[in-house]
Enzyme design. Structure first.
Site, mmCIF file in Angstrom:
data_model
loop_
_atom_site.group_PDB
_atom_site.id
_atom_site.type_symbol
_atom_site.label_atom_id
_atom_site.label_comp_id
_atom_site.label_asym_id
_atom_site.label_seq_id
_atom_site.Cartn_x
_atom_site.Cartn_y
_atom_site.Cartn_z
ATOM 1 C CG HIS A 71 -2.121 0.852 1.128
ATOM 2 N ND1 HIS A 71 -2.362 1.682 0.049
ATOM 3 C CD2 HIS A 71 -3.174 1.030 1.983
ATOM 4 C CE1 HIS A 71 -3.499 2.327 0.244
ATOM 5 N NE2 HIS A 71 -4.011 1.949 1.396
ATOM 6 C CD GLN B 66 -2.799 4.527 4.567
ATOM 7 O OE1 GLN B 66 -3.823 4.306 3.944
ATOM 8 N NE2 GLN B 66 -2.737 5.394 5.562
ATOM 9 C CB CYS C 206 -4.355 2.633 7.039
ATOM 10 S SG CYS C 206 -4.843 0.934 7.372
ATOM 11 C CG ASP D 284 -5.074 -2.470 8.497
ATOM 12 O OD1 ASP D 284 -6.162 -1.855 8.447
ATOM 13 O OD2 ASP D 284 -4.583 -3.047 7.501
HETATM 14 N N1 CP Z 1 -6.617 3.573 4.086
HETATM 15 C C1 CP Z 1 -7.290 3.340 2.946
HETATM 16 O O1 CP Z 1 -6.732 2.855 1.953
HETATM 17 O O2 CP Z 1 -8.587 3.739 2.983
HETATM 18 P P1 CP Z 1 -9.660 3.374 1.875
HETATM 19 O O3 CP Z 1 -9.783 1.863 1.837
HETATM 20 O O4 CP Z 1 -10.930 4.040 2.329
HETATM 21 O O5 CP Z 1 -9.197 3.898 0.552
#
Ligand code: CP
Length: 335
Positions: free
Chosen positions: A132, A135, A269, A228
């Site tokens: 990710h 992020q 996140c 998470d």
């Molecule tokens: N943190 C994140 O990726 O949020 P979303 O799944 O809402 O995009």
């Protein structure tokens, strides 16, 4: 040189380049707050491909495109053929012939890599099962805003040590000189290949990588506490087993009381299961009597330490920086 490059996983960029993107994000946030225009992608068309649902990433890419003067076109899982009725290679060639850049959120890291290979335009990974990276720029931006530095800090991630967030945090932290501890049950320890990767960078940056099931000892010297969801997108049948495994890894007041740094911050996140105000939250409360999962409502709402909403806002500033740096034809001194 950033122009024309894709961000598919963190290691596509050097540690210095990642830090540049973090600093550029902070700069663009300042411009936005002062209403100073920054239309570095004026006239561009940006394709937003989402196989998985999203609140923050979709909003961030859309607003960032608008602020940069580009036009975002959203395509959801039901709108595209990717890999189902048309090969990723063929779709990539079509998208690349019409769009100036592509965001992809989906399951397969191979798909986002293929999009970059065959489209001929920059591709930005908005989350796959493996990594990710957008992020990460927001997360380490939030940490730098809070502490004024990155090197020498310690981040403790509590929960599922095998998911994309754990992978990305341990590798990115190691690249940037932030020591990362993954605190999770042994059944959910990260893959050794990810740890090997992180340890290579940690050696270069002077940070450390630790994997442990002893969460209480792990958090004592934490500067950043991270968690998470216990069940990632596509794993919704695993709630029962994950609740059993991860309940001892919940971030709650008893745990945060062990942290010695009174100025530690909590990050997540998002989305988070901190109460029963969601369909899954209510269902898990009814089925297993668990009203809060990875973080308690008390910790989530603790304004002295909780920074998850600043982190969420930073998704937009950092995604803007990533797109502008790689597709805005900007002069960026060698970093
Ligand atoms: N943190 C994140 O990726 O949020 P979303 O799944 O809402 O995009």
């Amino acid at each position: 040189m950033f122009q024309g490059r894709s961000l598919l996983k963190e290691v596509d960029f050097t540690p210095a380049e990642l830090e540049y993107l973090i600093d550029f994000s902070i700069h663009l946030k300042d411009l936005k707050k002062r209403n100073i225009p920054h239309e570095y992608l004026k006239g561009q068309n940006i394709c937003l491909l989402f196989e998985k649902s999203s609140t923050r990433t979709r909003s961030a890419f859309t607003v960032a495109c608008n602020d940069l003067g580009a036009y975002p076109e959203f395509m959801g899982a039901g709108d595209i053929q990717l890999g189902k009725k048309e090969s990723v290679e063929d779709s990539a060639k079509v998208f690349g012939s019409m769009f100036d850049g592509i965001e992809f959120r989906g399951f397969s890291q191979e798909h986002v890599e293929a999009l970059a290979k065959y489209s001929g335009v920059p591709v930005w990974n908005g989350l796959t099962d493996a990594w990710h990276p957008t992020q990460m720029i927001a997360d380490f931006m939030t940490i730098k805003e809070e502490f004024g530095k990155l090197k020498g800090l310690k981040l403790v991630y509590c929960g599922d040590g095998r998911n994309n967030m754990a992978n990305s945090l341990v590798v990115t932290g190691s690249m940037l000189g932030v020591s990362v501890t993954i605190a999770s049950p042994e059944e959910l320890f990260p893959e050794q290949s990810v740890i090997d990767y992180a340890e290579k960078f940690a050696k270069e940056s002077g940070s450390t990588v630790t994997v442990t099931s002893d969460i209480k000892s792990a958090v004592k010297d934490a500067d950043i506490l991270y968690t998470d969801v216990w069940v990632s997108m596509g794993e919704e049948d695993k709630f029962e087993e994950r609740i059993k495994l991860l309940k001892p890894y919940q971030i709650n007041k008893e745990l945060t009381d062990l942290i010695e740094n009174e100025n530690y911050i909590f990050l997540h996140c998002l989305p988070a299961f901190h109460d029963t105000e969601t369909k899954y939250g209510a269902e898990m409360a009814e089925r297993f009597g668990v009203k809060e999962m990875e973080v308690t409502d008390e910790v989530f709402r603790d304004e002295k330490h909780a920074r998850q909403f600043e982190e969420a806002e930073n998704r937009m500033h950092s995604i803007k920086a990533i797109m502008a740096a790689t597709n805005g034809n900007l002069f960026i001194p060698r970093v």
